[in-house]
Design a protein around this motif. Structure first.
Motif, PDB file in Angstrom:
ATOM      1  N   THR A  78       0.669  -1.059   0.086  1.00  0.00           N
ATOM      2  CA  THR A  78      -0.057  -0.102   0.176  1.00  0.00           C
ATOM      3  C   THR A  78       0.908   1.224  -0.081  1.00  0.00           C
ATOM      4  O   THR A  78       1.947   1.237   0.778  1.00  0.00           O
ATOM      5  N   CYS A  79       0.604   2.127  -0.849  1.00  0.00           N
ATOM      6  CA  CYS A  79       1.224   3.506  -0.860  1.00  0.00           C
ATOM      7  C   CYS A  79       2.335   3.472  -1.538  1.00  0.00           C
ATOM      8  O   CYS A  79       3.206   4.477  -1.665  1.00  0.00           O
ATOM      9  N   CYS A  92      -0.990   9.420   0.386  1.00  0.00           N
ATOM     10  CA  CYS A  92      -1.712   7.968   0.606  1.00  0.00           C
ATOM     11  C   CYS A  92      -1.962   7.959   1.935  1.00  0.00           C
ATOM     12  O   CYS A  92      -1.411   8.375   2.914  1.00  0.00           O
ATOM     13  N   ASN A 409      -6.268  11.092   6.996  1.00  0.00           N
ATOM     14  CA  ASN A 409      -5.607  10.116   6.307  1.00  0.00           C
ATOM     15  C   ASN A 409      -5.352   8.649   6.879  1.00  0.00           C
ATOM     16  O   ASN A 409      -4.330   8.039   6.664  1.00  0.00           O
TER      17      ASN A 409
END
Length: 456
Positions: A78-79, A92, A409
């Motif tokens: 992820t990211c 992200c 976030n």
């Protein structure tokens, strides 16, 4: 003289063996040098080639992954993105929603050789094993040995049932306990509880059972007659606290979900000894995708009905899954069988301490309290190392804590999914190092923006 003759014979015999080994070995080496590789060497070379693909430490290439221009493609964490997962996306969100246990990936990379598995195309093609059963005897032995080392369950006098993860076994247990009920069994769990208890029971609802929510609602009313099935998660998902059944009585049956009752997630004050206990390899070794779990069941009729459920749903558990589980447990049991528990505990404890220390500086958020407790495995009092943070928004206006975090976030799982207030959010500590580090960074950033908060 007799001794000398015996010795001479032994020397000659040993020499004969040595010569045979020499000729066989040279013959094999000759085959390798002529590149007449067998199927195992080719398969091993392919696996090594994929494992060697560089994904910058932020992703992995897999044997069953995408292939572009004849080359395996990196699957990025992820990211991260790019052909080698080298590009970080600065905006992200930290995704702490799922319980994907990738935190154990480094352990298995350290044990790459011993955990590797090479399977022939003709491996276990039959529906059954040689003894006409559907369960590997060796795997059963290894499971019982793991429990004896972890000291987390009494296995003597229990029947063993295999399932497709703990999820299927939970459903099989409800089926078995409600089968002969004259009226629909009420299925309950103390809030906050794992959402699958409700969603799965509702999905499979029959004339035999129905989900009725919080166990405390039944305890606090006079309407306690009839068959009741209580899910007891210990340690609890989402808050990590050890639990006992809320309800008691001759018409009450408890299903103990011990997915997290391992030394790396919780103190083990004593071996569990309930009538139905469910475990999963997902939270023991981290291999969630292998979908393998087991139940320890005391009553023979319940055991047989659970087996019937599994047989009708799946016929039996995949031979390939059982083989991989066996190989993984062999690694777990290497040496004194304690290495994985120490590795995992230290990592989870470190993550808990970093997050709880960060949140302790906040005036807007708190985390659950898990008191230190004596652990039967470590033979000492130990602190918390839960799988999840159960975060609470303390400000009166923050009634939707998930939205508060999302604005910062951070993606979590809303409290209402666990039959709790939305002032609570579950944040996973189980994911990859990349996921955890970003979660910690985002939380520090959020707390540092509080007016009057201490500097991080």
């Amino acid at each position: 003289m007799a001794k000398i003759k015996d010795l001479s014979f032994g020397v000659c015999f040993a020499g004969s063996i040595a010569l045979n080994i020499f000729f066989v070995t040279n013959n094999l080496f000759g085959i390798y040098e002529n590149k007449q590789l067998s199927w195992s060497q080719r398969a091993g070379a392919e696996a090594e080639a994929v494992a060697a693909v560089s994904c910058s430490g932020h992703g992995r290439a897999y044997l069953d992954g995408l292939v572009v221009d004849g080359k395996p493609v990196c699957e990025c964490n992820t990211c991260y993105e790019g052909p080698h997962c080298s590009h970080f996306l600065p905006d992200c969100a930290a995704d702490a929603d799922s319980g994907d246990p990738l935190f154990l990936e480094p352990f298995w990379m350290q044990n790459a050789e011993s955990s590797a598995l090479l399977v022939a195309g003709w491996h276990r093609m039959s529906y059954v094993f040689g003894d006409q059963s559907s369960m590997s005897q060796e795997l059963q032995k290894h499971i019982l040995k793991v429990h004896s080392i972890a000291r987390n369950a009494i296995t003597k006098g229990k029947y063993l049932v295999f399932g497709v993860g703990s999820t299927q076994l939970l459903s099989a247990a409800v089926f078995a306990l409600s089968l002969n009920s004259s009226s629909p069994a009420r299925v309950v769990a103390e809030s906050p509880y794992y959402p699958v208890y409700k969603t799965q029971t509702d999905f499979f609802e029959t004339v035999h059972f129905e989900f009725k929510g919080d166990a405390l609602l039944i305890k606090n009313t006079s309407d306690s007659a009839g068959n009741v099935i209580e899910f007891v998660t210990s340690p609890n998902n989402p808050d990590g606290n050890l639990r006992k059944a809320v309800l008691q009585g001759v018409s009450v049956n408890a299903i103990y979900d011990h997915a997290y009752y391992w030394p790396h997630f919780s103190a083990i004050p004593a071996p569990a000894d309930e009538d139905i206990m469910i475990f999963t390899i997902s939270k023991l070794t981290g291999h969630a995708g292998s979908r393998f779990g087991w139940a320890l069941v005391k009553d023979k009729d319940v055991y047989l009905n659970m087996q019937k459920y599994i047989s009708l749903a799946e016929f039996s558990i995949s031979r390939d899954t059982q083989l991989r589980a066996l190989q993984l447990l062999k690694v777990v049991l290497k040496g004194d069988g304690r290495e994985i528990f120490h590795f995992a505990y230290e990592k989870m404890r470190d993550r808990w301490e970093k997050i709880s220390q960060t949140v302790s500086l906040s005036k807007h958020f708190t985390v659950q309290d898990i008191p230190p407790q004596y652990c039967n495995f470590f033979e000492k009092v130990r602190g918390p190392s839960p799988a999840y943070i159960w975060l609470k928004c303390e400000r009166e206006e923050d009634t939707n804590c998930s939205a508060v975090l999302l604005a910062a976030n951070i993606i979590g799982r809303s409290g209402s999914l666990f039959d709790a207030e939305d002032r609570y959010v579950r944040l996973s500590l189980l994911k990859s190092d990349d996921d955890f580090n970003l979660l910690l960074y985002r939380l520090k950033e959020l707390v540092s923006k509080e007016g009057g908060a201490d500097t991080l």
